[in-house]
Design a protein around this motif. Structure first.
Motif, PDB file in Angstrom:
ATOM      1  N   ALA A 223       0.826  -1.198   0.000  1.00 40.38           N
ATOM      2  CA  ALA A 223       0.000   0.000   0.000  1.00 40.38           C
ATOM      3  C   ALA A 223       0.865   1.255   0.000  1.00 40.38           C
ATOM      4  N   PRO A 224       0.417   2.283  -0.733  1.00 38.98           N
ATOM      5  CA  PRO A 224      -0.782   2.259  -1.555  1.00 38.98           C
ATOM      6  C   PRO A 224      -0.508   1.676  -2.943  1.00 38.98           C
ATOM      7  N   VAL A 225      -1.474   0.939  -3.455  1.00 40.12           N
ATOM      8  CA  VAL A 225      -1.405   0.470  -4.831  1.00 40.12           C
ATOM      9  C   VAL A 225      -1.702   1.655  -5.750  1.00 40.12           C
ATOM     10  N   LEU A 226      -0.858   1.864  -6.757  1.00 40.05           N
ATOM     11  CA  LEU A 226      -0.987   2.995  -7.676  1.00 40.05           C
ATOM     12  C   LEU A 226      -1.675   2.529  -8.959  1.00 40.05           C
ATOM     13  N   SER A 250       1.312 -12.096   7.066  1.00 41.53           N
ATOM     14  CA  SER A 250       0.051 -11.694   6.449  1.00 41.53           C
ATOM     15  C   SER A 250       0.304 -10.429   5.642  1.00 41.53           C
ATOM     16  N   ALA A 251      -0.698 -10.075   4.826  1.00 39.17           N
ATOM     17  CA  ALA A 251      -0.539  -8.882   3.990  1.00 39.17           C
ATOM     18  C   ALA A 251      -1.893  -8.231   3.758  1.00 39.17           C
ATOM     19  N   THR A 252      -1.854  -6.930   3.490  1.00 35.55           N
ATOM     20  CA  THR A 252      -3.043  -6.169   3.127  1.00 35.55           C
ATOM     21  C   THR A 252      -2.742  -5.404   1.855  1.00 35.55           C
ATOM     22  N   VAL A 253      -3.697  -5.351   0.960  1.00 32.07           N
ATOM     23  CA  VAL A 253      -3.557  -4.621  -0.294  1.00 32.07           C
ATOM     24  C   VAL A 253      -4.660  -3.578  -0.367  1.00 32.07           C
ATOM     25  N   PHE A 254      -4.307  -2.317  -0.572  1.00 29.36           N
ATOM     26  CA  PHE A 254      -5.337  -1.294  -0.771  1.00 29.36           C
ATOM     27  C   PHE A 254      -4.799  -0.166  -1.643  1.00 29.36           C
ATOM     28  N   GLY A 255      -5.728   0.580  -2.245  1.00 26.60           N
ATOM     29  CA  GLY A 255      -5.365   1.566  -3.249  1.00 26.60           C
ATOM     30  C   GLY A 255      -5.024   2.941  -2.703  1.00 26.60           C
ATOM     31  N   LEU A 256      -4.444   3.737  -3.565  1.00 28.97           N
ATOM     32  CA  LEU A 256      -4.013   5.100  -3.256  1.00 28.97           C
ATOM     33  C   LEU A 256      -5.202   6.001  -2.979  1.00 28.97           C
ATOM     34  N   HIS A 257      -5.085   6.844  -1.938  1.00 28.63           N
ATOM     35  CA  HIS A 257      -6.013   7.955  -1.782  1.00 28.63           C
ATOM     36  C   HIS A 257      -5.223   9.252  -1.698  1.00 28.63           C
ATOM     37  N   LEU A 258      -5.818  10.316  -2.203  1.00 28.97           N
ATOM     38  CA  LEU A 258      -5.124  11.599  -2.367  1.00 28.97           C
ATOM     39  C   LEU A 258      -5.916  12.693  -1.661  1.00 28.97           C
ATOM     40  N   ARG A 259      -5.522  12.985  -0.412  1.00 31.26           N
ATOM     41  CA  ARG A 259      -6.218  13.984   0.375  1.00 31.26           C
ATOM     42  C   ARG A 259      -5.496  15.319   0.313  1.00 31.26           C
ATOM     43  N   GLY A 260      -6.286  16.396   0.354  1.00 30.71           N
ATOM     44  CA  GLY A 260      -5.741  17.733   0.509  1.00 30.71           C
ATOM     45  C   GLY A 260      -4.630  18.045  -0.474  1.00 30.71           C
TER      46      GLY A 260
END
Length: 341
Positions: A223-226, A250-260
């Motif tokens: 993370a973050p996945v682009l 273990s692993a977690t996969v999640f996408g990019l977020h673009l704040r502010g």
């Protein structure tokens, strides 16, 4: 040159934001070319997370503000604006150091009102960024938490964590401890472009291996996945395979977020490095900071079988060692949590 000789002890009014948080002096040294460290005396060490955040912890400790990792996508960039710094180059090069954080933390943990709730380390800026090699705040923070019976978690991209592995192992005999490594980019060229101040993917795989061999479960955050850069089955499969081989649990996969203001900084990088993707990103993030639900669902469906295949689909849980360490390292696996980097 001595580090202490680089101090600037004069308040010339040029750092009004820092005056709000106990500014002491600014330090520059040839060892950290292009960096300035602003030493402050903090009034509190424990930060309470707003209930509205929906995060799985209520308290954090951050010894630093700003981060030399210089990740183009770092969600914490806007926090530098409170100090009258910008969220771009200043965030990467003007690092605030809470030099008395250990002393203040021990005082707060000793209060009768402290309920020993889990404390998260690494939720804003990385506790094992380059400055930690000089200031060494983390050994004291770990010791204070363990001595008070307070469970804690660590999330980092910094291989300097290896220095503190014996302390973390000792702490895990007394309190619940979770350790996670963030590793989102497997391609060395893309890594050097999008995370220029971080240890290489290979170095972080070695860190995962060291954590596992020390007898601790290591979670890995892919993370973050682009989008269009690191979200392909090929990239995710290759990275998860390496993470599993290194011994993650273990692993977690999640996408990019673009704040502010992070959005503008990241999009500026994208326009320079991958101009052909700008239009697609504008479509994806046209309605806000987060990826559309349809993309998130697709990424989840893409990642789930890969996590299962590589044995990384288990829950990420805190871990306490027995009074004696296990005779063999824990079995392999890989990644961790959204919103932290």
């Amino acid at each position: 040159m001595r580090w202490d000789g680089q101090g600037v002890d004069v308040d010339d009014g040029s750092l009004p934001g820092l005056q709000r948080i106990g500014f002491v002096r600014s330090v520059r040294t040839p060892q950290f070319e292009g960096m300035t460290f602003h030493e402050v005396l903090c009034k509190s060490a424990l930060n309470k997370v707003p209930n509205s955040s929906a995060l799985p912890f209520r308290f954090t400790v951050n010894g630093y503000r700003g981060c030399s990792h210089a990740c183009r996508y770092c969600f914490a960039r806007p926090t530098h604006e409170y100090l009258d710094f910008d969220s771009g180059d200043d965030f990467d090069t003007q690092v605030v150091v809470k030099t008395n954080v250990v002393e203040v933390l021990r005082r707060e943990l000793a209060r009768t009102s402290w309920m020993r709730e889990t404390v998260a380390l690494g939720t804003n800026t990385d506790p094992y960024q380059r400055a930690e090699g000089r200031y060494a705040l983390m050994p004291g923070i770990i010791g204070a938490l363990a001595d008070s019976g307070t469970p804690f978690s660590i999330l980092t991209k910094g291989t300097l964590l290896r220095r503190d592995l014996p302390l973390i192992v000792d702490a895990a005999r007394a309190v619940d401890v979770s350790v996670a490594v963030s590793l989102a980019v497997g391609d060395p060229d893309l890594h050097a472009d999008v995370e220029p101040g971080t240890p290489s993917p290979r170095a972080r795989l070695d860190l995962i291996r060291a954590i596992s061999e020390a007898g601790l479960n290591c979670h890995v955050m892919i993370a973050p996945v682009l989008p269009m850069l690191t979200d392909s089955v090929e990239h995710l499969d290759g990275l998860l395979a390496q993470v599993a081989e290194a011994g993650a649990a273990s692993a977690t996969v999640f996408g990019l977020h673009l704040r502010g203001s992070t959005r503008g900084w990241f999009m500026g990088w994208l326009a320079r490095s991958r101009p052909e993707l700008v239009g697609r990103y504008q479509e994806l993030y046209g309605k806000g900071a987060y990826l559309p639900a349809s993309y998130r669902d697709e990424l989840r469906e893409r990642a789930a079988p890969l996590l299962a295949t590589h044995g990384l689909a288990g829950d990420h849980r805190s871990f306490r060692l027995a009074s004696t360490p296990p005779p063999t390292p824990l079995p392999a696996a890989a990644d961790l949590q959204p919103t932290l980097f």
